[in-house]
Write a protein that holds these residues in place. Structure first.
Motif, short mmCIF file in Angstrom:
data_model
loop_
_atom_site.label_atom_id
_atom_site.label_comp_id
_atom_site.label_asym_id
_atom_site.label_seq_id
_atom_site.Cartn_x
_atom_site.Cartn_y
_atom_site.Cartn_z
N LEU A 1 41.84 54.70 69.52
CA LEU A 1 41.26 53.52 69.98
C LEU A 1 41.41 52.24 69.23
O LEU A 1 41.72 51.22 69.47
CB LEU A 1 39.96 53.82 70.44
CG LEU A 1 40.12 54.39 71.78
CD1 LEU A 1 38.68 55.02 72.25
CD2 LEU A 1 40.37 53.84 73.01
N ILE A 2 40.97 52.48 67.60
CA ILE A 2 40.76 51.61 66.86
C ILE A 2 42.25 50.98 66.69
O ILE A 2 42.35 49.74 66.68
CB ILE A 2 40.30 51.81 65.58
CG1 ILE A 2 38.73 52.08 65.98
CG2 ILE A 2 40.66 50.85 64.42
CD1 ILE A 2 37.96 52.40 64.51
N PHE B 1 36.11 63.35 67.96
CA PHE B 1 35.36 62.31 67.22
C PHE B 1 36.10 61.72 66.08
O PHE B 1 35.51 60.83 65.33
CB PHE B 1 34.17 62.94 66.68
CG PHE B 1 33.28 63.19 68.08
CD1 PHE B 1 32.52 62.36 68.90
CD2 PHE B 1 32.96 64.70 68.12
CE1 PHE B 1 31.76 62.63 69.78
CE2 PHE B 1 32.31 65.01 69.28
CZ PHE B 1 31.57 64.39 70.11
N PRO C 1 38.89 58.28 68.76
CA PRO C 1 38.32 57.09 68.09
C PRO C 1 39.36 56.24 67.25
O PRO C 1 39.45 55.30 67.32
CB PRO C 1 37.18 57.30 67.25
CG PRO C 1 36.64 58.89 67.85
CD PRO C 1 37.90 59.59 68.39
N TRP D 1 36.24 42.96 69.87
CA TRP D 1 36.58 44.46 69.22
C TRP D 1 37.91 44.48 68.65
O TRP D 1 38.36 44.98 67.69
CB TRP D 1 36.58 45.11 70.29
CG TRP D 1 34.86 45.50 70.61
CD1 TRP D 1 33.84 44.67 70.44
CD2 TRP D 1 34.33 46.36 71.62
NE1 TRP D 1 32.54 44.96 70.89
CE2 TRP D 1 32.98 46.04 71.47
CE3 TRP D 1 34.96 47.93 72.16
CZ2 TRP D 1 32.25 47.04 72.28
CZ3 TRP D 1 34.09 48.63 72.77
CH2 TRP D 1 32.78 48.31 72.88
N TYR E 1 43.11 48.99 69.64
CA TYR E 1 42.33 47.60 69.69
C TYR E 1 42.64 46.67 68.85
O TYR E 1 43.15 45.37 68.96
CB TYR E 1 40.92 47.61 69.61
CG TYR E 1 40.17 48.02 70.75
CD1 TYR E 1 39.85 47.10 71.72
CD2 TYR E 1 39.59 49.12 71.44
CE1 TYR E 1 39.06 47.00 73.09
CE2 TYR E 1 38.95 49.27 72.42
CZ TYR E 1 38.82 48.35 73.24
OH TYR E 1 38.19 48.39 74.46
N SER F 1 39.25 46.28 60.34
CA SER F 1 39.11 47.75 60.12
C SER F 1 40.14 48.57 59.59
O SER F 1 40.04 49.32 58.49
CB SER F 1 38.35 48.76 61.19
OG SER F 1 37.17 48.17 61.55
#
Lengths: 409, 270
Positions: free
Chosen positions: B24-25, B17, B21, B237, B28, B244
């Protein structure tokens, strides 16, 4: 779908990304849920009167339904589950119970607030919904991206209840009428408060939303296409324009309007207008009847009037579709057929007050509703109106970037 | 062996978690819509609409952090002065609203601040001028201060509670007046708590999008709103992840600040 095989992991990534960007990833859906809870009490009164006739006719159709099920044993047996993804406050919840009672199918019902919010959920496929109710241009986008399944119309016999006019109109986004069944339709217009707007200033056109005397009294729609529609129509352009120059002009117009705007809202426009928070709001025609009833029942000392602006507007159709990855397609078709039954369509209309394309239901309406031009505008009133079309990913990006410029200004 | 085994579930949690993730961010963020490496998503922060949103977010979260500090420090000192029994009851009262959903509490502010809202009805009753801060940056700062104030009070209170009374008495014996004690004794000793509080308020303020949506009428675009829109509305995304990551740089900077001043871990909230 194609590029995102590991949908679950991606969904986790999205959740974390949202968490990183705000710690409260459920902002949107949470808001919709609380809103539904807040207003359902208000709707209950109107609903009770419909229940009497609804249940009587419901029994009749239940018997008919059982008859057809027995007659066609080759069909897969109904039962099991159905995942429904619909707009918030967009169905009489008794109808869900009636469907469950008649078919034995368990309905799992989720809601969304905008088409743009719904699309990535279906695209990512983390939850596979069986039946969804998007708007015209979004259905076109979903068809073009192979996200929808063709309907088996032999499972939807009540489709013949849909007014052919809307079947024809649907061809603008679903050329072969293969994927969608119209559920509601309407226009976008201006709602104004008669006590806050002087009679000689009553709005008749979009340009009135740029009137300085309404500073801080205007509610605009917080969705990119609806906001640009207002500006494009005012300028006399098509609401499906992809011309950069036209869109830049529209953007400048929206930026010029921003100081006059009280807030950009979606569903809240309803409560804010009822509460007298703003004098003028851009709103879907389907909200008008509910709002007027609410104002009357609360005994408020003003009225709210709906105008379809002269420059023309968006005429829209929301329709049921089945996503390509649906696990219970037959159940979804049963659901769509159920929604097409005149008495069910009527019950939903009485609850959500969005114009119905169902001619059986329309015929059952009181005459003053049938002739209500705001709810059911005739061809003359609609001559400047257009249906939204999906203009492709580049246009999407252009619109989104221009909208961000408006918002950040 | 036993200790390592105990860490197992935690490690699994971290990998599933946090690490995956985040990876992945990053993936992306550094790829384009069609795949393939690109820096465009990160560089997009330089576009005027994005950088304006970032600057505004930084400004508003700094203002709300300062407001929280000014409000929280005296409160924390009062709490310490009350002694354990009474003090903890006040702490309890203070934390009580946090049991209610964050979203609901922010929506309640909407009802309070609206033009025909509760506060204006009250002011109107006494013939006072109406308060017009709904849908302005001031309403957003108010929302941030209201929601995040406990995160400032608690770490400061925790540190202050550990300061020995003898230290304070010694300062008084040596002739320091109240303000000298505050500046030379209280404040330096409570610095870990202050830094922790600043981080705990600054980070969520910087990243919020709900408060600005609800209290800003969607008229004020913060960097959190931009990222939210990229994920939920534009469906881009890659851009959302790229932005982000830019935001994470600011968050990490404040975390590093925390680590520098709070080596003993005294300033932790809970």
């Amino acid at each position: 779908m194609k590029k995102r095989g590991m949908s679950e992991i991606v969904a986790v990534a999205a959740a974390v990304a949202l968490a990183v960007s705000g710690l409260v990833g459920c902002g949107g859906s949470g808001g919709a849920a609380t809103q539904a809870a807040g207003t359902s009490g208000a709707g209950a009164g109107a609903d009770a009167s419909a229940a009497g006739q609804g249940s009587a006719s419901g029994e009749g159709t239940a018997a008919a339904g059982a008859g057809t099920a027995a007659g066609e044993s080759a069909k897969p047996q109904p039962g099991g589950e159905l995942y429904v993804y619909n707009w918030g406050e967009y169905i009489d919840e008794d109808v869900i119970d009636m469907f469950e009672d008649e078919t034995g199918i368990q309905v799992i019902y989720d809601v969304f607030e905008t088409n743009e919010e719904m699309y990535p959920v279906i695209e990512a496929g983390g939850v596979s919904y069986d039946v969804v109710c998007p708007s015209d241009y979004m259905i076109q986008k979903m068809i073009e991206n192979n996200l929808l399944a063709k309907l088996d119309f032999s499972n939807i016999p009540s489709f013949d209840q849909i007014d052919p006019r809307f079947v024809e109109d649907s061809k603008s986004f679903d050329p072969d009428n293969a994927y969608s069944v119209p559920y509601t339709w309407g226009t976008v217009g201006i709602l104004y408060n008669t006590s806050l707007v002087p009679e000689d200033k009553a709005p008749t056109k979009w340009a009135d939303l740029w009137d300085e005397s309404f500073k801080g009294e205007i509610l605009m729609q917080d969705s990119v296409r609806d906001a640009f529609m207002v500006a494009l129509k005012m300028l006399g352009y098509s609401l499906n324009s992809t011309d950069e120059k036209e869109l830049e002009e529209a953007k400048d117009l929206l930026i010029a309007q921003k100081p006059l705007v009280q807030a950009y809202v979606i569903d809240q426009v309803r409560d804010k207008m009822i509460g007298g928070e703003a004098a003028i709001g851009v709103i879907y025609s389907g909200e008008m009847l509910y709002i007027q009833e609410e104002v009357e029942s609360l005994g408020l000392d003003y009225e709210l009037e709906y105008v379809l602006p002269e420059e023309g507007s968006n005429v829209w159709i929301d329709a049921w579709v089945v996503p390509a990855n649906a696990k219970n397609k037959y159940n979804a078709e049963l659901w769509i057929d159920f929604m097409c039954r005149p008495e069910i369509a009527l019950k939903n209309f009485e609850y959500i007050t969005y114009s119905t394309p169902n001619k059986g239901a329309f015929d059952m309406l009181d005459e003053d509703l049938q002739t209500n031009k705001a709810l059911f505008p005739d061809a003359e009133a609609l001559k400047n109106c257009e249906v939204f079309r999906y203009m492709g990913p580049e246009a999407d990006e252009l619109y989104n970037n221009l909208w961000k410029e408006v918002k950040s200004n | 062996m036993g200790k390592k085994l105990l860490a197992g579930p935690y490690l699994l949690w971290m990998v599933a978690f946090t690490v995956i993730p985040l990876a992945l961010i990053v993936y992306y963020g550094f790829t384009g819509v069609g795949g393939g490496f690109t820096l465009a998503n990160v560089a997009a922060i330089a576009r005027p609409e994005h950088s304006k949103a970032l600057v505004l977010s930084l400004a508003l979260s700094m203002v709300s952090t300062v407001c929280c500090l000014v409000l929280a420090y005296p409160l924390a000192m009062v709490l310490r002065g009350r002694g354990i029994g009474k003090g903890s009851f006040i702490v309890f009262i203070f934390i009580l609203p946090m049991w209610m959903n964050f979203l609901l509490r922010t929506m309640a502010w909407q009802t309070l601040l609206e033009k025909n809202g509760v506060i204006n009805a009250f002011l109107g009753f006494f013939g006072l001028p109406k308060l017009q801060i709904m849908n302005t940056p001031a309403a957003i700062v108010l929302g941030m201060v209201y929601n995040f104030l406990p995160f400032m009070v608690l770490p400061i209170y925790n540190v202050l509670a550990k300061i020995d009374d003898d230290t304070i008495n010694a300062a008084a014996d040596l002739g320091a007046n109240f303000f000298q004690t505050l500046l030379r004794v209280w404040f330096p000793l409570s610095l870990p708590g202050v830094i922790s509080g600043i981080t705990m308020v600054f980070v969520p303020s910087l990243t919020t999008f709900v408060i600005s949506n609800l209290l800003g009428g969607s008229k004020i675009l913060l960097i959190g709103n931009v990222i939210e829109q990229e994920f939920t509305k534009s469906g881009n995304w890659h851009m959302g992840s790229g932005l982000s990551m830019v935001l994470m740089v600011f968050i990490m900077a404040s975390m590093l600040l925390l680590a520098k001043y709070d080596r003993g871990g005294e300033g932790t909230t809970f």
